[in-house]
Design an enzyme around this catalytic site. Structure first.
Site, PDB file in Angstrom:
ATOM      1  N   ARG A  47       0.645  -1.063  -0.025  1.00 20.16           N
ATOM      2  CA  ARG A  47      -0.263  -0.399   0.517  1.00 20.16           C
ATOM      3  C   ARG A  47       0.880   1.141  -0.119  1.00 20.16           C
ATOM      4  NH1 ARG A  47      -3.080   2.524   4.725  1.00 20.16           N
ATOM      5  NH2 ARG A  47      -2.653  -0.477   5.268  1.00 20.16           N
ATOM      6  N   TYR A 122     -17.182  15.225 -15.684  1.00 18.95           N
ATOM      7  CA  TYR A 122     -17.825  13.982 -15.013  1.00 18.95           C
ATOM      8  C   TYR A 122     -18.836  13.818 -14.165  1.00 18.95           C
ATOM      9  CZ  TYR A 122     -17.510   9.116 -13.792  1.00 18.95           C
ATOM     10  OH  TYR A 122     -17.997   8.162 -13.381  1.00 18.95           O
ATOM     11  N   ASP A 194      -8.219  17.278 -15.587  1.00 20.82           N
ATOM     12  CA  ASP A 194      -8.681  15.759 -15.856  1.00 20.82           C
ATOM     13  C   ASP A 194      -8.632  15.661 -17.307  1.00 20.82           C
ATOM     14  OD1 ASP A 194      -9.617  13.742 -16.461  1.00 20.82           O
ATOM     15  OD2 ASP A 194     -11.507  13.952 -15.197  1.00 20.82           O
ATOM     16  N   LYS A 219      -9.368   3.961 -19.449  1.00 24.46           N
ATOM     17  CA  LYS A 219     -10.251   4.182 -20.546  1.00 24.46           C
ATOM     18  C   LYS A 219      -8.934   4.511 -21.316  1.00 24.46           C
ATOM     19  CE  LYS A 219     -13.127   6.083 -17.779  1.00 24.46           C
ATOM     20  NZ  LYS A 219     -14.302   5.465 -17.781  1.00 24.46           N
TER      21      LYS A 219
HETATM   22  C1  LIG Z   1     -13.439  12.002 -17.394  1.00 21.89           C
HETATM   23  C2  LIG Z   1     -13.188  11.617 -16.444  1.00 21.89           C
HETATM   24  N1  LIG Z   1     -12.484  11.314 -15.442  1.00 21.89           N
HETATM   25  C3  LIG Z   1     -12.960  10.242 -14.963  1.00 21.89           C
HETATM   26  C4  LIG Z   1     -13.558   9.764 -14.277  1.00 21.89           C
HETATM   27  C5  LIG Z   1     -13.265   8.884 -13.464  1.00 21.89           C
HETATM   28  O1  LIG Z   1     -12.729   7.648 -13.071  1.00 21.89           O
HETATM   29  P1  LIG Z   1     -13.078   5.928 -12.726  1.00 21.89           P
HETATM   30  O2  LIG Z   1     -13.906   5.486 -13.855  1.00 21.89           O
HETATM   31  O3  LIG Z   1     -11.683   5.327 -12.919  1.00 21.89           O
HETATM   32  O4  LIG Z   1     -12.940   6.501 -11.193  1.00 21.89           O
HETATM   33  C6  LIG Z   1     -14.541   9.386 -15.466  1.00 21.89           C
HETATM   34  C7  LIG Z   1     -15.199   7.876 -15.686  1.00 21.89           C
HETATM   35  O5  LIG Z   1     -15.851   7.845 -16.900  1.00 21.89           O
HETATM   36  C8  LIG Z   1     -14.317  10.266 -16.167  1.00 21.89           C
HETATM   37  O6  LIG Z   1     -14.922  10.133 -17.429  1.00 21.89           O
END
Ligand SMILES: Cc1ncc(COP(=O)(O)O)c(C=O)c1O
Length: 395
Positions: A47, A122, A194, A219
């Site tokens: 961890r 998101y 992001d 992704k």
């Molecule tokens: C732009 C964006 N940021 C963050 C996230 C969150 O990621 P995770 O699903 O890996 O927690 C997503 C998930 O779809 C996303 O599309």
């Protein structure tokens, strides 16, 4: 070195024990230490840090900051070297999911501080902002990030963080990272971007002035819809890195060694995949823009997109995500999604296969997505096949 080369070689040093070219996966949760817990080989407990995760962090740090020199990684740590250039090394922290990374960053804010979020973001980041920040005594403002003057007006003496997501999910809004970063820095606030949709291959926020780049590595970085992960990349280690490290260690949103390995493996083909995702998305966007049942196509590569000029400046390519508004409302959009044969109705994005999703129903109550919006994650299939399927679904 160029980004395509870095994607292949970063964090890929041959295993010192065996000279294996493909990185080993170290599943061990614990590492032998001395009788008074002296660290003998760089690691103590999974961890805290582990060798597979170290390689992933080194790779993503280098991809986000290719000009800043090589990031420290596990092997370098054992050998006592962290940067080949002697310059400040970028630093990354891997998490068990994109939301784990997002939550850790927001948990680094002190009670009484203020953060600014974009209107389109998101859905679960919006949920943290609405439901959790008040409990942590952190105030938040939601601002139209396309209007830099509005961002300037929203900045307060206690603003510590400006959250950007560009292109945004699902409206594909493009924010001028450099302009917002300079406004935020003038008032002492940090900027996180992001960068999930663009990836470091197409956009590098830290080079544009941001302080932190965030990815859901679930992704494009992973790229095969088979691993969950998240990462934060900073220009260098320092007090923020230490705080984030401690949050991850204590609150436990860590990535497993196997998941770290899968993301690392995905990175090897990231540059070529992004090229094809971008080419396919451009073809799909153009074909849809010409269709009479489509009210609007949101793709930064189209001249009709409000953020096209900014995207041309700050992105190397426009990426694989396209959103469309179908003429009519909820039922008409769902009707199109119901008729596709090759595209899959599924959430998430960034994999090799093309996915379609009606965001308002996926996001549920409180969604701010237009009722007739379909989000397309354009995969790596032949673009003509993808377009043919969409055309038959549109009728
Ligand atoms: C732009 C964006 N940021 C963050 C996230 C969150 O990621 P995770 O699903 O890996 O927690 C997503 C998930 O779809 C996303 O599309």
């Amino acid at each position: 070195m160029n980004i395509e080369t870095i994607a292949i070689h970063a964090g890929a040093e041959p295993d010192p024990a065996t000279a294996a070219i493909a990185p080993p996966i170290h599943l061990s949760t614990t590492f032998e230490h001395g009788p008074a817990t002296e660290i003998l080989h760089g690691y103590t407990y999974v961890r805290d840090e582990n060798p597979t995760q170290d390689r992933l962090e080194a790779a993503l740090a280098q991809l986000e900051c290719p000009r800043q020199g090589k990031a420290g990684h596990g092997l370098a740590r054992i050998e006592g070297t962290t940067s080949e250039s002697g310059k400040e090394s970028p630093a990354a922290l891997a998490f068990g999911s994109g939301m784990g990374a997002a939550a850790a960053l927001l948990q680094s804010l002190e009670p009484g501080s203020h953060a600014i979020f974009p209107e389109d973001v998101y859905v679960h980041v919006r949920l943290v902002q609405r439901e959790y920040l008040p409990k942590w005594q952190i105030q938040a403002s939601v601002v139209n990030m396309l209007d830099v003057e509005a961002v300037k007006r929203a900045l307060r003496p206690e603003t510590r963080l400006v959250w950007l997501e560009t292109p945004s999910n699902p409206r594909m809004n493009v924010t001028d990272i450099a302009a917002v970063a300079s406004a935020a820095h003038a008032r002492g606030a940090l900027v996180v971007v992001d960068n999930t949709f663009a990836t470091p291959v197409l956009q590098r926020p830290l080079e544009l002035g941001a302080d932190v780049a965030l990815h859901s590595t679930t992704k494009y970085c992973g790229g095969h819809s088979d691993v969950q992960g998240g990462i934060l990349v900073l220009k260098s280690k320092g007090p923020l890195y230490d705080k984030l490290y401690q949050t991850r260690l204590v609150l436990g949103a860590v990535a497993s060694p196997f998941n770290s390995w899968l993301v690392l493996r995905g990175l090897r083909t990231l540059a070529v995949r992004m090229e094809r995702h971008t080419a396919n998305a451009m073809s799909v966007a153009r074909a849809l823009e010409a269709h009479k049942r489509i009210e609007k196509v949101f793709y930064p590569g189209l001249a009709s997109h409000a953020g096209h000029e900014i995207a041309k400046r700050q992105m190397k390519g426009f990426g694989g995500m396209v959103s469309i508004l179908v003429q009519g409302g909820w039922d008409e959009a769902v009707g199109v999604a119901a008729k596709v044969r090759l595209w899959r109705n599924a959430t998430s994005l960034g994999g090799v296969e093309s996915l379609i999703e009606h965001r308002a129903s996926a996001e549920g109550p409180g969604s701010t997505a237009p009722k007739n919006l379909l989000r397309l994650s354009v995969g790596l299939e032949n673009a003509d096949d993808l377009i043919e399927d969409l055309m038959q679904a549109l009728g």
